[in-house]
Design a protein around this motif. Structure first.
Motif, mmCIF file in Angstrom:
data_model
loop_
_atom_site.group_PDB
_atom_site.id
_atom_site.type_symbol
_atom_site.label_atom_id
_atom_site.label_comp_id
_atom_site.label_asym_id
_atom_site.label_seq_id
_atom_site.Cartn_x
_atom_site.Cartn_y
_atom_site.Cartn_z
ATOM 1 N N PRO A 173 0.545 -1.058 -0.107
ATOM 2 C CA PRO A 173 -0.127 0.056 -0.079
ATOM 3 C C PRO A 173 0.833 1.242 -0.122
ATOM 4 C CG PRO A 173 0.073 -0.732 2.220
ATOM 5 C CD PRO A 173 0.862 -1.775 1.280
ATOM 6 N N TRP A 174 0.844 2.245 -1.193
ATOM 7 C CA TRP A 174 1.661 3.386 -1.069
ATOM 8 C C TRP A 174 0.967 4.242 -0.474
ATOM 9 C CZ3 TRP A 174 6.215 2.062 -3.227
ATOM 10 C CH2 TRP A 174 6.405 0.871 -3.853
ATOM 11 N N SER A 175 -0.415 4.249 -0.487
ATOM 12 C CA SER A 175 -0.981 5.350 0.323
ATOM 13 C C SER A 175 -2.420 4.909 0.524
ATOM 14 C CB SER A 175 -0.998 6.780 -0.730
ATOM 15 O OG SER A 175 -1.588 7.521 0.098
ATOM 16 N N ASP A 176 -3.170 5.903 1.017
ATOM 17 C CA ASP A 176 -4.588 5.460 1.452
ATOM 18 C C ASP A 176 -5.478 5.131 -0.042
ATOM 19 O OD1 ASP A 176 -7.001 5.077 2.352
ATOM 20 O OD2 ASP A 176 -7.079 6.696 3.553
ATOM 21 N N GLY A 177 -5.519 3.859 -0.291
ATOM 22 C CA GLY A 177 -6.103 3.433 -1.720
ATOM 23 C C GLY A 177 -5.317 3.455 -2.831
ATOM 24 N N TRP A 178 -4.000 3.967 -2.706
ATOM 25 C CA TRP A 178 -2.999 3.591 -3.825
ATOM 26 C C TRP A 178 -2.476 2.256 -3.576
ATOM 27 C CZ3 TRP A 178 0.136 8.213 -5.613
ATOM 28 C CH2 TRP A 178 -0.807 9.206 -6.339
ATOM 29 N N ILE A 179 -2.938 1.346 -4.336
ATOM 30 C CA ILE A 179 -2.321 0.208 -4.010
ATOM 31 C C ILE A 179 -2.842 -0.802 -5.312
ATOM 32 C CG2 ILE A 179 -4.258 -0.732 -2.931
ATOM 33 C CD1 ILE A 179 -2.662 -2.748 -1.331
ATOM 34 N N ALA A 180 -1.675 -1.346 -5.824
ATOM 35 C CA ALA A 180 -2.276 -1.971 -7.225
ATOM 36 C C ALA A 180 -3.328 -3.007 -7.089
ATOM 37 C CB ALA A 180 -0.816 -2.774 -7.680
ATOM 38 N N GLN A 181 -3.365 -4.061 -6.301
ATOM 39 C CA GLN A 181 -4.226 -4.785 -5.987
ATOM 40 C C GLN A 181 -4.850 -4.958 -4.612
ATOM 41 O OE1 GLN A 181 -6.206 -6.063 -8.691
ATOM 42 N NE2 GLN A 181 -7.506 -6.927 -7.055
ATOM 43 N N ASN A 182 -5.868 -4.249 -4.300
ATOM 44 C CA ASN A 182 -6.280 -4.214 -2.863
ATOM 45 C C ASN A 182 -6.687 -5.649 -2.503
ATOM 46 O OD1 ASN A 182 -6.772 -3.620 -0.270
ATOM 47 N ND2 ASN A 182 -8.184 -2.276 -0.770
ATOM 48 N N LEU A 183 -5.969 -6.635 -2.351
ATOM 49 C CA LEU A 183 -6.510 -8.041 -1.921
ATOM 50 C C LEU A 183 -6.793 -7.880 -0.478
ATOM 51 C CD1 LEU A 183 -3.793 -10.472 -3.786
ATOM 52 C CD2 LEU A 183 -6.251 -10.101 -4.507
ATOM 53 N N ASP A 184 -7.806 -8.797 -0.104
ATOM 54 C CA ASP A 184 -8.229 -9.205 1.228
ATOM 55 C C ASP A 184 -7.073 -9.969 1.740
ATOM 56 O OD1 ASP A 184 -10.195 -7.635 2.113
ATOM 57 O OD2 ASP A 184 -11.712 -9.534 2.557
ATOM 58 N N ILE A 185 -6.306 -10.586 1.390
ATOM 59 C CA ILE A 185 -5.216 -11.410 1.809
ATOM 60 C C ILE A 185 -3.904 -10.743 1.587
ATOM 61 C CG2 ILE A 185 -6.409 -13.558 1.611
ATOM 62 C CD1 ILE A 185 -4.637 -13.937 -1.019
#
Lengths: 197, 103, 439
Positions: C118-130
């Motif tokens: 997670p680079w920032s709040d919501g900046w993530i390539a793939q927000n996986l639950d795992i």
């Protein structure tokens, strides 16, 4: 062809193709490589099927753990550099024929069943969790391991009636099993003392 | 090729399974046989997860495939220990040489 | 289709609205991959330069000074150009196919770990639950490429290096995963973004200060992570004095540089995990500043699927990413510092450190952090040390909490989105007095 279908074909070809390459390769380390490709692509298929936890577990346990163990075994049992144990060509042809026959039986059986007639999971509407189609089955899985079944029990009302049991007991059994295996493998592979010393 | 469904996954699983069986039958290297077992188990896993996605099997399929993964890891550990012992005794890993029944 | 590329970013939403779902998600994936691969390629440039400078200063010399002015900041680029020009050698004794392939395996495994960082709040390539689990899983694949490189080189030094590496990484994976689980237990989720959001507010909310076990876990995790990316004092796989250069002895030119890019990127990846899990991720740790910055995103971005496309939110996310990068780079700096200060351990000492000390310690921490809330609850009547709660995750997290219904004690129950409680396992009269819930 949509993106998911395209990805399915990529992963399916990689998984199936490298599984066949495992059979055809004679060098055991290259076999291990093709096996890694095959199992990794299978993990990709799991992700496509919305089973993200299973996919990640496949990567961690199988590809990252078991296969490293296998490669380790290859190196420990190598009597020379790049050991080759050729299979007899005749045996290979025979096995190929039998294998194709087996594959034919399996495929014809698979094709003969009208799977569409099965009640689909798509219609089930679950409360409180992302549906499995969105690819987060993590929480339901974890709950089922501690004895709850959110996918079955969440939409029931009240506290009456029998609840589903989940997988608490199998989980415990598997963990004890792992311990036994740990001890057993360590015992089997221990360095033996030389006779008389 | 529209709409990948259950059948396609079952075909992939079938290919994995048959490859594993042939691998088990033809390889002379004990570790090659082990790899065949892994392939067979993976074919079964693909089936479980595919059925859990497309039918009412639901979560059960995924849980069982997790158990399969865990047990496969355990099986590999024990089988590898056996292979190492075999190598220590016979100085080869060729299963064709393990044809005597005394230790 | 949405199964794989869950619409978690504004880019995906924007593109799929305009050019259709398939191409939109495909293009989004491509954009994310290109962005990450740029970081992946540029970060090692900086870190290798940093390593040389720090090493120089620690050894009382200057480090690179020529290329690119006084500080030699273009030195790595010059090295890279030199490496590309070099001949791509393959030894005669090598297994050519595997030899050529293994750098890519290492590279891909290291790259894959950045998917859920997670680079920032919501900046993530793939927000996986795992997320955490996925990162650990993908990073564990790196060892395979190393072992193949060692084996296929057809050189005994490389083989020794590969074997040592396999033994070391497989052992250190275990305490690393267990230590990463400690803050996960506190957070109750594996989702990287959610874990980050729970650490907003003052820096006392950071998980490293959450309780003594988490604090210890951070240091154990950092030690283990240093070992798992094969940095000194645990760099037995490439110990020059014993093994020439370990598993990459036979490599040259661009393939050799892939190993190094992967190594430095992995250094940042493990530091990034530490930052996200223990050090508050993209938050500054000063509550008023964070509130001011991220409140604007939070209002819309509570559900990221809605998309935040204003310029301001991009600037805020950029600031968050900078904070994240600074924290991660500080940890990388520590790794470099340790490398040039401590002597290398022997291989048996490395294994002893892991299996006899770090593994039991991490297991103890895992048990400790599970018991901690119960202990606190019976002593001071609340489940956290610091009064006041971390940011609530809403109803996304079903609670596992003991409650009582009538005479029976429900050990575990579920709360669904509609606030209804569904009881799970029922235990007879033994009442559970302590409640272990985090509201």
């Amino acid at each position: 062809m949509s993106g998911a279908n395209f990805l399915f074909w990529v992963y399916a070809l990689a998984a199936g193709g490298s599984a066949i390459a495992v059979v055809l390769t004679q060098n055991v380390v290259r076999m291990a490589f093709w096996l890694i490709v095959s199992l990794g692509s299978t993990a990709g298929l799991f992700f496509l099927l919305g089973a993200d936890f299973v996919g990640a577990a496949q990567l961690l346990v199988y590809v990252g753990g078991t296969l490293v163990l296998l490669i380790f075994g290859v190196m420990l049992t190598a009597s020379g550099p790049f050991i080759n144990m050729k299979t007899n060509p005749g045996e290979l042809v025979l096995a190929g024929v039998v294998g194709c026959a087996l594959l034919g039986v399996i495929l014809s059986t698979t094709g003969a069943v009208a799977w569409d007639a099965l009640p689909s999971s798509q219609h089930q509407q679950k409360l409180g969790f992302n549906p499995p189609e969105d690819g987060s089955t993590l929480r339901p899985l974890g709950m089922s391991f501690i004895g709850l079944r959110p996918d079955k029990d969440l939409d029931r009302k009240g506290t009456s009636g029998q609840l589903s049991t989940g997988y608490l007991l199998p989980f415990e059994i598997v963990s004890v099993h792992l311990l036994v295996v740990l001890v057993g493998a360590a015992y089997l592979a221990r360095a033996k003392r030389r006779q008389g010393s | 090729m529209e709409g990948v469904g259950l059948t396609e996954y079952l075909v992939v699983a079938g290919i994995l399974f048959v490859s594993g069986v042939v691998c088990m039958a033809t390889k002379r290297n004990a570790i090659g046989v082990l790899m065949g077992v892994e392939l067979v188990l993976n074919g079964a896993n693909v089936n479980f997860v595919a059925f859990s996605r497309y039918t009412k099997l639901g979560l059960d399929g995924q849980v069982i495939s997790l158990f399969v993964i865990v047990l496969a890891a355990a099986e590999a550990a024990v089988a590898l220990a056996i292979a190492l012992n075999f190598y220590n005794n016979h100085l080869t890993i060729d299963v064709d040489r393990g044809d005597e029944l005394k230790g | 289709m949405p199964a794989l590329f869950a619409a978690d970013s504004s880019i995906a939403k924007f593109l799929s609205d305009h050019i259709g779902e398939t191409w939109g998600y495909g293009l989004t994936a491509l954009i994310h991959a290109v962005l990450i691969i740029h970081f992946f390629a540029v970060a090692p440039l900086f870190y290798i330069w940093l390593e040389r400078k720090v090493a120089g200063r620690i050894q009382d010399r200057l480090g690179p000074t020529r290329v690119g002015g006084k500080f030699g900041w273009l030195q790595t680029l010059a090295d890279g150009i030199k490496l590309i020009q070099k001949e791509d050698l393959c030894p005669g004794a090598a297994d050519r196919f595997l030899f050529r392939l293994s750098p890519y395996l290492v590279f891909v495994a290291s790259f894959g770990a950045f998917l859920t960082l997670p680079w920032s709040d919501g900046w993530i390539a793939q927000n996986l639950d795992i997320g955490v689990f996925f990162m650990l899983a993908v990073m564990s694949l790196e060892v395979i490429g190393v072992v193949f490189a060692g084996y296929s080189s057809g050189s005994k030094w490389a083989l020794f290096g590969g074997m040592r590496e396999a033994a070391q990484v497989v052992s250190y994976e275990i305490p690393m995963a267990i230590c990463a689980l400690v803050p996960v237990i506190v957070a109750g989720t594996l989702n990287m973004v959610d874990i980050g959001r729970m650490q907003s507010g003052w820096f006392t909310n950071w998980f490293v200060l959450h309780d003594p076990f988490c604090c210890l876990a951070f240091f154990v995790y950092f030690t283990v992570a240093t070992a798992s990316v094969k940095r000194a004092p645990f760099d037995l796989a490439e110990a020059e004095s014993e093994l020439v250069a370990g598993f990459h002895t036979e490599y040259s030119g661009i393939r050799w540089s892939y190993f190094f890019m992967a190594e430095y990127a992995s250094m940042f990846a493990v530091s990034g995990i530490a930052t996200a899990l223990f050090l508050g991720g993209w938050y500054t740790g000063i509550a008023p500043i964070d509130e001011g910055l991220f409140a604007s995103i939070r209002e819309v971005g509570g559900s990221p699927a809605e998309g935040v496309t204003t310029l301001g939110s991009y600037v805020v996310n950029l600031i968050g990413m900078t904070i994240f990068l600074v924290k991660g780079s500080a940890l990388v700096f520590f790794q470099i510092w340790i490398r040039w200060t401590l002597p290398r351990l022997r291989i048996d000492q490395v294994m002893t450190t892991c299996l006899k000390y770090l593994l039991p310690i991490s297991c103890f921490l895992l048990v400790g952090v599970s018991v901690w809330p119960l202990l606190l609850n019976s002593c001071i009547g609340r489940t956290t040390l610091v009064p006041g709660e971390a940011a609530a995750l809403g109803n996304k997290v079903p609670r596992v909490a003991p409650t009582t219904t009538g005479r029976k004690t429900v050990a575990i129950s579920l709360t669904n989105d509609h606030g209804e409680t569904i009881p799970g396992i029922l235990f007879d009269p033994v009442p559970i007095t302590a409640t272990a819930e985090r509201e």
